[in-house]
Scaffold this active site. Sequence first.
Site, PDB file in Angstrom:
ATOM      1  CB  CYS A  34      -0.942   0.020   1.209  1.00 16.29           C
ATOM      2  SG  CYS A  34      -0.073   0.278   2.757  1.00 16.29           S
ATOM      3  CB  CYS A  37       4.340  -0.380   1.907  1.00 16.92           C
ATOM      4  SG  CYS A  37       3.195  -1.477   2.758  1.00 16.92           S
ATOM      5  CB  CYS A 105      44.831 -11.254 -14.577  1.00 18.84           C
ATOM      6  SG  CYS A 105      46.267 -11.286 -15.653  1.00 18.84           S
ATOM      7  CG  ASP A 489      10.681  27.025 -33.354  1.00 15.55           C
ATOM      8  OD1 ASP A 489      11.112  28.177 -33.505  1.00 15.55           O
ATOM      9  OD2 ASP A 489      10.995  26.067 -34.084  1.00 15.55           O
ATOM     10  CG  ASP A 687      12.091  21.418 -34.916  1.00  9.91           C
ATOM     11  OD1 ASP A 687      12.177  22.633 -34.646  1.00  9.91           O
ATOM     12  OD2 ASP A 687      12.293  20.956 -36.039  1.00  9.91           O
TER      13      ASP A 687
END
Length: 821
Positions: A34, A37, A105, A489, A687
């Site tokens: 819920c 929580c 390594c 624009d 854009d």
Amino acid sequence: MTQDTSQPAAAAGTETFKQVQLKQLELGVQGMTCASCSSRVERALTKLPGVAEASVNLATERASLRFDPAELRPDAIVKTITETGYTPLVEDYEIGVGGMTCASCSARVERALAKLPGVIEAGVNLATERATVRYLPAMLTPAGIAQAITDAGYEPRPLADSGVEADADHARRAQQRGMRRDLWLAAALSLPVLVLSMGEAIVPGVTRVLSAVAPMIVWNWLQALLATAVLLGPGRRFFRPGLIAFWHLSPDMNSLVMTGTGAAWAYSLAVLLAPAFFPPEKLIGLQAKTARVLREGAEVEVPVEQVHAGELLVVRPGERIPVDGEVRDGNSHVDESMLTGEAVPVAKRAGDRVVGATINQHGLLRIAATEVGRDTVLAQIIRLVERAQGSKLPIQGLADRVVRVFTPLVMLIAAITFGVWLAFGPPPAVTLALVSAVAVLVVACPCAMGLATPAAIMVGSGRAAELGVLYRKGEALETLSHVDTLVFDKTGTLTEGRPRLTDLETVDGDPAGALAIAAALETHSEHPLGVAIVAAAKEQRLDLPEISQFTALPGYGVQATVNGHSVLLGADRLLQRERIATAGLADRAQRLAREGRTAIYLAVDGKARALLAVADPLKPEAPALVQALHQRGLRLAMMTGDGWRTAEAIAHRLGIDEVQAQVLPDGKAAAVEALQRAGRRVAFVGDGINDAPALAQAEVGIAVGSGTDIAIEAADVTLTRNDLGGVVTALDVARYTLRTIRGNLFWAFFYNILLIPLAAGVFYPTFGLHLHPMVAGVAMGFSSLFVVTNSLRLRRLRPVELGGRPEGLPDMPLAEPVAAA
């Protein structure tokens, strides 16, 4: 899902700043049931040192936080969630590592693994040639671990007995399988209890049959055993977090379920063990999975997670393209409707880009993988949707504040109910008191409140993604629903962004000759208007004359020598400066300007020879877009760097309310800010790169899908399809989603306000009305079902189609073909 951001932090007592690198971390959290929580986990994470922002979403079962890695380690985050009483999704993965020869390594591989996002702990054993990684599956996959080993210069060797799936959703699927198993187990154990306790109501006479088989006390004990098995088996998921919540003095929904079911079980057991103290009572408690990769000259079918960038893939007709890539060989048509919405397949040949999850239709394609795994377009879209679904809207704050005090208040009401009925109720008072208290606890579970917002966000943002609208963050849903002004624009947004020659009028009756001369001059210019003139000459396949002594005249035009003649090409102010008469072309030029077209003069040897007009055509759907937005009560504005006459002509043609012309790229954000200071709530649609500041300044920035990456990155909403109808779709989805959330919250609050008094027995003395715990449980489940069902109605949203020219607009062509006088 990881992102490093820089944030200035002031040093104490100084004027200097340092850059703090914040990391983004996401992990799954199980056990939340819920809103209280998720709020509890969120509060615990926010209190951690170095956490700048934390958000926990109940619906997606995910926690997302930004933190300073210098102050906080991921293992501390996992530990905090565990101590709070919930289960962080963490997996252990073991993989072989080949090629290691010394301790340096193994140390190198270990460092490479430790740097991966989502890795909590990594260790590499040189002797056994194995690496063990503890990681967050929400941020990393075994394939990513293997790739890191490869990038470090060693060979990953998956172990046959590792038992770990390569899918990042493994943990979630395992949880779902467990919940499904528990559901069927609970149903199997509860069904006999239902038959035994309520069999008479279902099948009259069944009690006599049962009594003939065995005494009823036997059947009662069988019910007790089965109910206990349900409670301690499938029902145990509520008890552990519920007890921890009680321990931290922050009871949540698990606490309510645990208390309600536990009290009912204890009461029923007490009735069974000591029936003399109680009277009889009856209670019942869409991406490709594999790819064909060319390796060593042969086709090998591998899981798509194992495809590496640069590998060559073979895609047959009818198959989904596994990853993003570039066509190296073959010709075909690809169905990209899942991304662009266009039903017509797109032709593809060598050199063309293809996107993963699109469908190859006809020919065989060989594709070089360029982006794989989390870098594909589809994966990025999925992450955007998940991020939006995991966001918490401001309206959710109301539900969170209510839930925070609601659970303790319900516990108090249940205690008062028990005490009042025990003291003043009719005999046997203890039965009525306990039943009423249990009914209050059961009916008051705040599941509906917790689901009200995230359920609607998940459905709304998911449906929007299907319609080509991506919300980068969920807050944009609520903010967009409140905007009152939409600023566009012009170039590339309302217009096609590709100027073309629309008119050509000559004095000597030779339009082809005039166009050839003008195009010859403009081949040396990169101005968009010049590009349109050159394109028109190419369309007519004109031979261009040789030019010499070319000179650009900034703000005026260009000049050059053509076949020994002095030629000027530019605006009317160029002819005025050179004192050249317009030869009767001025009236025509003014009319073109009123229609939103840019007039350009051509003069040869000091005499005007031709008038050319260039226009950036409006997108066909632009007029319908303006009308649709006006119908939704928005005020519309347009910003452009064009002159006032051209800008006002376009705005008048479309019916736009406000115009701001001659706006420099760096002035768009300031213009948006001015509208905000005037009390407007602004959404900006653009854009281009120069739109990014304005997109960020506005309450909501909307980037069209044909735009640049920078504009899309700065925007809150991205339209994946180059269709202005997406603007209206984004607005409608936002408004309908918020309307659904308000309806959900109203129902959740109304439900509790109405049923808690009924469960407590407030109406029992006067009207004899009382809510049995069994009915309370059904009602509680119905409230959550209503909220989810109400949210699912958003799936019925349809895209907004902007077709045709609205009535009332002047019958004026948006652009005309080149025409001679």
